[in-house]
Enzyme design. Structure first.
Site, PDB file in Angstrom:
ATOM      1  N   LYS A  44       0.845  -1.216   0.000  1.00 54.97           N
ATOM      2  CA  LYS A  44       0.000   0.000   0.000  1.00 54.97           C
ATOM      3  C   LYS A  44       0.871   1.254   0.000  1.00 54.97           C
ATOM      4  CE  LYS A  44      -2.171  -1.292   3.814  1.00 54.97           C
ATOM      5  NZ  LYS A  44      -1.531  -2.595   4.101  1.00 54.97           N
ATOM      6  N   ARG A  64     -10.019   0.052   8.630  1.00 56.42           N
ATOM      7  CA  ARG A  64      -9.583  -1.332   8.823  1.00 56.42           C
ATOM      8  C   ARG A  64     -10.615  -2.164   9.550  1.00 56.42           C
ATOM      9  NH1 ARG A  64      -3.735  -0.213   8.695  1.00 56.42           N
ATOM     10  NH2 ARG A  64      -2.561  -2.028   9.283  1.00 56.42           N
ATOM     11  N   ARG A 124      11.737  -5.475   4.914  1.00 52.49           N
ATOM     12  CA  ARG A 124      11.483  -4.038   4.655  1.00 52.49           C
ATOM     13  C   ARG A 124      12.452  -3.145   5.437  1.00 52.49           C
ATOM     14  NH1 ARG A 124       5.621  -1.771   5.391  1.00 52.49           N
ATOM     15  NH2 ARG A 124       5.782  -2.981   7.316  1.00 52.49           N
ATOM     16  N   ARG A 164      11.239  -1.155  11.052  1.00 50.52           N
ATOM     17  CA  ARG A 164      10.130  -0.901  11.981  1.00 50.52           C
ATOM     18  C   ARG A 164      10.119  -1.927  13.101  1.00 50.52           C
ATOM     19  NH1 ARG A 164       4.788   0.124   8.404  1.00 50.52           N
ATOM     20  NH2 ARG A 164       3.898  -1.273   9.969  1.00 50.52           N
ATOM     21  N   ARG A 200      -0.283  -9.495  13.173  1.00 55.91           N
ATOM     22  CA  ARG A 200      -0.885  -8.497  12.269  1.00 55.91           C
ATOM     23  C   ARG A 200      -1.737  -9.178  11.206  1.00 55.91           C
ATOM     24  NH1 ARG A 200       4.450  -5.364  10.792  1.00 55.91           N
ATOM     25  NH2 ARG A 200       3.191  -4.316   9.215  1.00 55.91           N
TER      26      ARG A 200
HETATM   27  P1  AP5 Z   1       4.797  -1.655   1.868  1.00 56.14           P
HETATM   28  O1  AP5 Z   1       4.451  -0.844   0.661  1.00 56.14           O
HETATM   29  O2  AP5 Z   1       5.552  -1.006   2.969  1.00 56.14           O
HETATM   30  O3  AP5 Z   1       3.465  -2.378   2.400  1.00 56.14           O
HETATM   31  P2  AP5 Z   1       2.193  -1.797   3.167  1.00 56.14           P
HETATM   32  O4  AP5 Z   1       0.996  -2.472   2.561  1.00 56.14           O
HETATM   33  O5  AP5 Z   1       2.213  -0.309   3.192  1.00 56.14           O
HETATM   34  O6  AP5 Z   1       2.493  -2.445   4.571  1.00 56.14           O
HETATM   35  P3  AP5 Z   1       2.427  -1.945   6.084  1.00 56.14           P
HETATM   36  O7  AP5 Z   1       3.149  -2.988   6.870  1.00 56.14           O
HETATM   37  O8  AP5 Z   1       2.885  -0.531   6.226  1.00 56.14           O
HETATM   38  O9  AP5 Z   1       0.941  -2.059   6.355  1.00 56.14           O
HETATM   39  P4  AP5 Z   1       0.310  -2.282   7.688  1.00 56.14           P
HETATM   40  O10 AP5 Z   1      -1.088  -2.244   7.224  1.00 56.14           O
HETATM   41  O11 AP5 Z   1       0.650  -3.479   8.459  1.00 56.14           O
HETATM   42  O12 AP5 Z   1       0.955  -1.147   8.593  1.00 56.14           O
HETATM   43  P5  AP5 Z   1       0.448   0.280   9.033  1.00 56.14           P
HETATM   44  O13 AP5 Z   1       1.607   1.172   9.063  1.00 56.14           O
HETATM   45  O14 AP5 Z   1      -0.761   0.675   8.255  1.00 56.14           O
HETATM   46  O15 AP5 Z   1       5.586  -2.961   1.363  1.00 56.14           O
HETATM   47  C1  AP5 Z   1       6.097  -3.901   2.300  1.00 56.14           C
HETATM   48  C2  AP5 Z   1       7.482  -4.383   1.836  1.00 56.14           C
HETATM   49  O16 AP5 Z   1       7.344  -5.173   0.656  1.00 56.14           O
HETATM   50  C3  AP5 Z   1       8.459  -3.252   1.455  1.00 56.14           C
HETATM   51  O17 AP5 Z   1       9.754  -3.617   1.841  1.00 56.14           O
HETATM   52  C4  AP5 Z   1       8.339  -3.157  -0.079  1.00 56.14           C
HETATM   53  O18 AP5 Z   1       9.552  -2.690  -0.673  1.00 56.14           O
HETATM   54  C5  AP5 Z   1       8.046  -4.589  -0.444  1.00 56.14           C
HETATM   55  N1  AP5 Z   1       7.148  -4.718  -1.601  1.00 56.14           N
HETATM   56  C6  AP5 Z   1       6.063  -3.925  -1.911  1.00 56.14           C
HETATM   57  N2  AP5 Z   1       5.460  -4.361  -3.032  1.00 56.14           N
HETATM   58  C7  AP5 Z   1       6.163  -5.491  -3.421  1.00 56.14           C
HETATM   59  C8  AP5 Z   1       6.037  -6.395  -4.514  1.00 56.14           C
HETATM   60  N3  AP5 Z   1       5.048  -6.265  -5.419  1.00 56.14           N
HETATM   61  N4  AP5 Z   1       6.922  -7.408  -4.603  1.00 56.14           N
HETATM   62  C9  AP5 Z   1       7.917  -7.563  -3.683  1.00 56.14           C
HETATM   63  N5  AP5 Z   1       8.101  -6.721  -2.637  1.00 56.14           N
HETATM   64  C10 AP5 Z   1       7.230  -5.698  -2.504  1.00 56.14           C
HETATM   65  O19 AP5 Z   1      -0.031  -0.024  10.504  1.00 56.14           O
HETATM   66  C11 AP5 Z   1       0.858  -0.336  11.551  1.00 56.14           C
HETATM   67  C12 AP5 Z   1       0.079  -0.534  12.853  1.00 56.14           C
HETATM   68  O20 AP5 Z   1      -0.619   0.694  13.181  1.00 56.14           O
HETATM   69  C13 AP5 Z   1      -1.034  -1.594  12.793  1.00 56.14           C
HETATM   70  O21 AP5 Z   1      -0.538  -2.880  13.081  1.00 56.14           O
HETATM   71  C14 AP5 Z   1      -1.992  -1.074  13.872  1.00 56.14           C
HETATM   72  O22 AP5 Z   1      -1.532  -1.387  15.164  1.00 56.14           O
HETATM   73  C15 AP5 Z   1      -1.926   0.435  13.694  1.00 56.14           C
HETATM   74  N6  AP5 Z   1      -2.923   0.958  12.759  1.00 56.14           N
HETATM   75  C16 AP5 Z   1      -2.677   1.642  11.585  1.00 56.14           C
HETATM   76  N7  AP5 Z   1      -3.826   1.997  11.001  1.00 56.14           N
HETATM   77  C17 AP5 Z   1      -4.826   1.533  11.795  1.00 56.14           C
HETATM   78  C18 AP5 Z   1      -6.240   1.570  11.699  1.00 56.14           C
HETATM   79  N8  AP5 Z   1      -6.869   2.155  10.658  1.00 56.14           N
HETATM   80  N9  AP5 Z   1      -6.961   0.979  12.691  1.00 56.14           N
HETATM   81  C19 AP5 Z   1      -6.358   0.399  13.746  1.00 56.14           C
HETATM   82  N10 AP5 Z   1      -5.014   0.324  13.892  1.00 56.14           N
HETATM   83  C20 AP5 Z   1      -4.259   0.887  12.926  1.00 56.14           C
END
Ligand code: AP5
Length: 209
Positions: free
Chosen positions: A17, A92, A126, A154, A165
């Site tokens: 994402k 979410r 990552r 992270r 997660r």
């Molecule tokens: P990346 O693009 O970083 O993936 P992402 O989908 O953004 O993953 P996140 O881990 O950031 O999502 P998340 O939903 O767990 O975390 P968030 O910060 O929202 O890609 C991942 C890796 O893969 C990178 O190294 C990239 O280079 C690689 N990659 C990408 N595309 C690829 C491909 N096609 N092929 C190969 N490699 C690839 O949330 C963190 C925490 O915050 C949650 O656990 C929760 O506690 C809290 N939180 C956040 N939002 C909410 C909410 N709305 N409600 C409740 N809690 C929340």
């Protein structure tokens, strides 16, 4: 469907994402709002919100809905958000989506679909550049050697936390995909290819809105 309103970028942790958000911002001119980034900033600033969120994030659980909804209600009032935004990692849960429907129109939900078996490798490899926010991967998007020293990992990007997660995703977030499908807003995109392949699929989905 039309591009009026906000776009939601939906998918499991590590689906790509954050990686794909920049292209959508370029195409639409809508600002990116990532609840994960907002929460990490709150944690590093030591605010009361950050202190409340930290233990949930480090254990791989979702932060309570009322905290997230309050955060979004404030952010959406900013002047750059009046013509719709790109939500990354929000909503979410179904209660978050219901609250969102009261405050802004969602015109499309782009769902990046990646099987669980690919997720752990993506997350554990990552690395982030703290200066630019750019996301790298040790195998799939290797960083230039001159910046590799300053990259950070992270705290929640461990194999153990990823499993939690993923469990939170399957229990609380995946049903929201069906909720949006029933409302004819869900656009599934195959997220299992390379970063470039997924980027093309996401861009063409956005251009067709
Ligand atoms: P990346 O693009 O970083 O993936 P992402 O989908 O953004 O993953 P996140 O881990 O950031 O999502 P998340 O939903 O767990 O975390 P968030 O910060 O929202 O890609 C991942 C890796 O893969 C990178 O190294 C990239 O280079 C690689 N990659 C990408 N595309 C690829 C491909 N096609 N092929 C190969 N490699 C690839 O949330 C963190 C925490 O915050 C949650 O656990 C929760 O506690 C809290 N939180 C956040 N939002 C909410 C909410 N709305 N409600 C409740 N809690 C929340």
């Amino acid at each position: 469907m039309g591009m009026k309103g906000s776009i939601v970028l939906f998918g499991p942790p590590g689906a790509g994402k954050g990686t794909q958000a920049a292209a959508i911002v370029d195409i639409t001119g809508k600002p990116q709002i990532s609840t994960g980034d907002m929460l990490r900033e709150a944690v590093s600033s030591g605010s009361s919100l950050g202190m409340e969120a930290q233990s949930y994030m480090e254990s791989g659980n979702l932060v309570p809905d009322e905290v997230i909804i309050g955060l979004i209600e404030e952010r959406i009032k900013e002047p750059d958000a009046t013509k719709g935004v790109l939500f990354d990692g929000f909503p979410r849960t179904i209660p978050q989506a219901e609250a969102l429907s009261e405050i802004t129109d969602v015109c499309a939900v782009i769902s990046i679909e990646v099987p669980d078996e690919n997720i752990v490798e993506r997350i554990v490899g990552r690395r982030m550049d703290p200066e630019t926010g750019e996301i790298f991967h040790i195998s799939f998007k290797p960083p230039p050697s001159e910046i590799s020293e300053r990259l950070i990992q992270r705290k929640d990007d461990t194999e153990e936390t990823v499993r939690q997660r993923l469990a939170a995703y399957h229990n609380q977030t995946k049903p929201l995909g069906e909720w949006y499908a029933e409302r004819e807003l869900l656009i599934p995109v195959d997220g299992s290819g390379t970063i470039e392949e997924v980027g093309e699929a996401v861009s063409s989905a956005v251009r067709s809105l």
